[in-house]
Motif scaffolding. Structure first.
Motif, PDB file in Angstrom:
ATOM      1  N   GLU A 167      15.742   4.110  -9.731  1.00 30.29           N
ATOM      2  CA  GLU A 167      16.177   4.910  -8.582  1.00 30.29           C
ATOM      3  C   GLU A 167      14.978   5.335  -7.730  1.00 30.29           C
ATOM      4  O   GLU A 167      14.981   5.190  -6.505  1.00 30.29           O
ATOM      5  CB  GLU A 167      16.940   6.141  -9.073  1.00 30.29           C
ATOM      6  N   LYS A 168      13.940   5.834  -8.370  1.00 28.79           N
ATOM      7  CA  LYS A 168      12.756   6.277  -7.616  1.00 28.79           C
ATOM      8  C   LYS A 168      11.982   5.101  -7.032  1.00 28.79           C
ATOM      9  O   LYS A 168      11.441   5.193  -5.931  1.00 28.79           O
ATOM     10  CB  LYS A 168      11.861   7.138  -8.496  1.00 28.79           C
ATOM     11  N   LEU A 169      11.933   3.979  -7.741  1.00 27.49           N
ATOM     12  CA  LEU A 169      11.250   2.803  -7.192  1.00 27.49           C
ATOM     13  C   LEU A 169      12.006   2.252  -5.988  1.00 27.49           C
ATOM     14  O   LEU A 169      11.386   1.862  -4.986  1.00 27.49           O
ATOM     15  CB  LEU A 169      11.067   1.740  -8.273  1.00 27.49           C
ATOM     16  N   ASN A 170      13.322   2.245  -6.055  1.00 32.92           N
ATOM     17  CA  ASN A 170      14.113   1.833  -4.885  1.00 32.92           C
ATOM     18  C   ASN A 170      13.838   2.770  -3.714  1.00 32.92           C
ATOM     19  O   ASN A 170      13.749   2.331  -2.567  1.00 32.92           O
ATOM     20  CB  ASN A 170      15.604   1.821  -5.214  1.00 32.92           C
ATOM     21  N   ARG A 171      13.700   4.058  -3.993  1.00 32.46           N
ATOM     22  CA  ARG A 171      13.418   5.036  -2.946  1.00 32.46           C
ATOM     23  C   ARG A 171      12.031   4.783  -2.339  1.00 32.46           C
ATOM     24  O   ARG A 171      11.846   4.885  -1.126  1.00 32.46           O
ATOM     25  CB  ARG A 171      13.509   6.462  -3.512  1.00 32.46           C
ATOM     26  N   ALA A 172      11.058   4.457  -3.181  1.00 31.73           N
ATOM     27  CA  ALA A 172       9.714   4.157  -2.681  1.00 31.73           C
ATOM     28  C   ALA A 172       9.748   2.959  -1.731  1.00 31.73           C
ATOM     29  O   ALA A 172       9.135   2.983  -0.658  1.00 31.73           O
ATOM     30  CB  ALA A 172       8.764   3.898  -3.845  1.00 31.73           C
ATOM     31  N   VAL A 173      10.468   1.915  -2.109  1.00 33.73           N
ATOM     32  CA  VAL A 173      10.599   0.732  -1.248  1.00 33.73           C
ATOM     33  C   VAL A 173      11.302   1.125   0.050  1.00 33.73           C
ATOM     34  O   VAL A 173      10.869   0.755   1.151  1.00 33.73           O
ATOM     35  CB  VAL A 173      11.348  -0.405  -1.979  1.00 33.73           C
ATOM     36  N   GLU A 174      12.372   1.882  -0.063  1.00 32.92           N
ATOM     37  CA  GLU A 174      13.123   2.297   1.123  1.00 32.92           C
ATOM     38  C   GLU A 174      12.245   3.101   2.088  1.00 32.92           C
ATOM     39  O   GLU A 174      12.294   2.886   3.300  1.00 32.92           O
ATOM     40  CB  GLU A 174      14.329   3.137   0.698  1.00 32.92           C
ATOM     41  N   LEU A 203       0.833  -1.207   0.000  1.00 34.00           N
ATOM     42  CA  LEU A 203       0.000   0.000   0.000  1.00 34.00           C
ATOM     43  C   LEU A 203       0.867   1.255   0.000  1.00 34.00           C
ATOM     44  O   LEU A 203       0.585   2.221  -0.715  1.00 34.00           O
ATOM     45  CB  LEU A 203      -0.939  -0.001   1.205  1.00 34.00           C
ATOM     46  N   ASP A 204       1.928   1.229   0.805  1.00 34.95           N
ATOM     47  CA  ASP A 204       2.860   2.371   0.824  1.00 34.95           C
ATOM     48  C   ASP A 204       3.461   2.598  -0.555  1.00 34.95           C
ATOM     49  O   ASP A 204       3.467   3.716  -1.071  1.00 34.95           O
ATOM     50  CB  ASP A 204       4.021   2.124   1.798  1.00 34.95           C
ATOM     51  N   VAL A 205       3.999   1.537  -1.133  1.00 37.65           N
ATOM     52  CA  VAL A 205       4.693   1.655  -2.421  1.00 37.65           C
ATOM     53  C   VAL A 205       3.714   2.084  -3.518  1.00 37.65           C
ATOM     54  O   VAL A 205       4.044   2.950  -4.342  1.00 37.65           O
ATOM     55  CB  VAL A 205       5.428   0.342  -2.778  1.00 37.65           C
ATOM     56  N   ALA A 206       2.513   1.531  -3.537  1.00 34.49           N
ATOM     57  CA  ALA A 206       1.519   1.923  -4.534  1.00 34.49           C
ATOM     58  C   ALA A 206       1.195   3.414  -4.417  1.00 34.49           C
ATOM     59  O   ALA A 206       1.081   4.122  -5.426  1.00 34.49           O
ATOM     60  CB  ALA A 206       0.254   1.081  -4.392  1.00 34.49           C
ATOM     61  N   SER A 207       1.060   3.898  -3.197  1.00 35.34           N
ATOM     62  CA  SER A 207       0.797   5.313  -2.975  1.00 35.34           C
ATOM     63  C   SER A 207       1.962   6.169  -3.476  1.00 35.34           C
ATOM     64  O   SER A 207       1.763   7.206  -4.111  1.00 35.34           O
ATOM     65  CB  SER A 207       0.561   5.563  -1.484  1.00 35.34           C
ATOM     66  N   LEU A 208       3.174   5.722  -3.207  1.00 34.57           N
ATOM     67  CA  LEU A 208       4.360   6.472  -3.638  1.00 34.57           C
ATOM     68  C   LEU A 208       4.530   6.431  -5.160  1.00 34.57           C
ATOM     69  O   LEU A 208       4.966   7.411  -5.763  1.00 34.57           O
ATOM     70  CB  LEU A 208       5.602   5.948  -2.920  1.00 34.57           C
ATOM     71  N   ILE A 209       4.185   5.307  -5.786  1.00 42.37           N
ATOM     72  CA  ILE A 209       4.221   5.225  -7.255  1.00 42.37           C
ATOM     73  C   ILE A 209       3.313   6.299  -7.839  1.00 42.37           C
ATOM     74  O   ILE A 209       3.675   7.003  -8.790  1.00 42.37           O
ATOM     75  CB  ILE A 209       3.807   3.817  -7.744  1.00 42.37           C
ATOM     76  N   LYS A 210       2.139   6.450  -7.242  1.00 38.84           N
ATOM     77  CA  LYS A 210       1.181   7.456  -7.716  1.00 38.84           C
ATOM     78  C   LYS A 210       1.722   8.866  -7.474  1.00 38.84           C
ATOM     79  O   LYS A 210       1.709   9.708  -8.365  1.00 38.84           O
ATOM     80  CB  LYS A 210      -0.166   7.253  -7.019  1.00 38.84           C
ATOM     81  N   LYS A 211       2.201   9.132  -6.252  1.00 39.99           N
ATOM     82  CA  LYS A 211       2.707  10.464  -5.906  1.00 39.99           C
ATOM     83  C   LYS A 211       3.915  10.854  -6.760  1.00 39.99           C
ATOM     84  O   LYS A 211       4.078  12.009  -7.127  1.00 39.99           O
ATOM     85  CB  LYS A 211       3.082  10.530  -4.424  1.00 39.99           C
ATOM     86  N   MET A 212       4.789   9.881  -7.043  1.00 39.65           N
ATOM     87  CA  MET A 212       5.994  10.149  -7.837  1.00 39.65           C
ATOM     88  C   MET A 212       5.726  10.110  -9.342  1.00 39.65           C
ATOM     89  O   MET A 212       6.623  10.325 -10.133  1.00 39.65           O
ATOM     90  CB  MET A 212       7.084   9.131  -7.475  1.00 39.65           C
ATOM     91  N   ARG A 213       4.485   9.762  -9.701  1.00 39.10           N
ATOM     92  CA  ARG A 213       4.068   9.666 -11.106  1.00 39.10           C
ATOM     93  C   ARG A 213       4.982   8.719 -11.900  1.00 39.10           C
ATOM     94  O   ARG A 213       5.460   9.034 -12.991  1.00 39.10           O
ATOM     95  CB  ARG A 213       4.022  11.047 -11.750  1.00 39.10           C
ATOM     96  N   LEU A 214       5.203   7.552 -11.327  1.00 42.80           N
ATOM     97  CA  LEU A 214       6.072   6.564 -11.958  1.00 42.80           C
ATOM     98  C   LEU A 214       5.270   5.673 -12.893  1.00 42.80           C
ATOM     99  O   LEU A 214       4.095   5.406 -12.656  1.00 42.80           O
ATOM    100  CB  LEU A 214       6.764   5.718 -10.881  1.00 42.80           C
TER     101      LEU A 214
END
Length: 140
Positions: free
Chosen positions: A105-112, A56-67
């Motif tokens: 890089e951004k996906l690794n950051r989302a996971v982190e 859920l965190d990563v999905a939210s960050l994918i959306k926020k980061m527009r990945l």
């Protein structure tokens, strides 16, 4: 203080129905210990909670980061102790990202961010188990 109320009701033999704020699920034991294999296992549900929380965190960050991510899944494997009661002593969480234009890089950051800051279930697991994180990118 926030709280969650879960109601778990015996349905006979080794089966229970557990409700939480989002729905309900059946819990049962394996046949070799008297169940009928008609429900989820409690310890494995802990792993589902871990991957669901972080997902859920990563999905939210994918959306926020527009990945751009075509698909993503998480495989979570828990390794139990040999002694009773068996508890998870090691857990591996592997994030799989699929897409033709993955920003690694951004996906690794989302996971982190999920692992280190946001996922409360991850923090709980880290208090009793060694948790290993892996990230896999599949460019298609």
């Amino acid at each position: 203080m926030s709280s969650h109320l879960i109601t778990t009701t015996w349905k006979g033999n080794m089966q229970f129905e557990s409700t939480n704020p989002g729905g309900s699920l059946m819990i049962d034991a394996a046949e070799e210990v008297g169940g009928t294999n008609n429900g989820l296992r409690p310890k494995a549900l802990m792993l589902s909670a871990l991957s669901g929380c972080s997902g859920l965190d990563v999905a939210s960050l994918i959306k926020k980061m527009r990945l751009e991510v075509t698909d993503f899944n998480i495989e979570t494997q828990g390794f139990l102790t040999d002694t009773e009661p068996q508890v998870y002593e090691k857990v591996t969480v592997t994030y799989h990202f699929y897409g033709s234009n993955l920003n690694e890089e951004k996906l690794n950051r989302a996971v982190e961010l999920s692992v280190e800051k946001y996922c409360g279930v991850m923090h709980m697991f880290r208090s009793f188990a060694e948790v290993k994180i892996e990230v896999v990118f599949v460019h298609k």
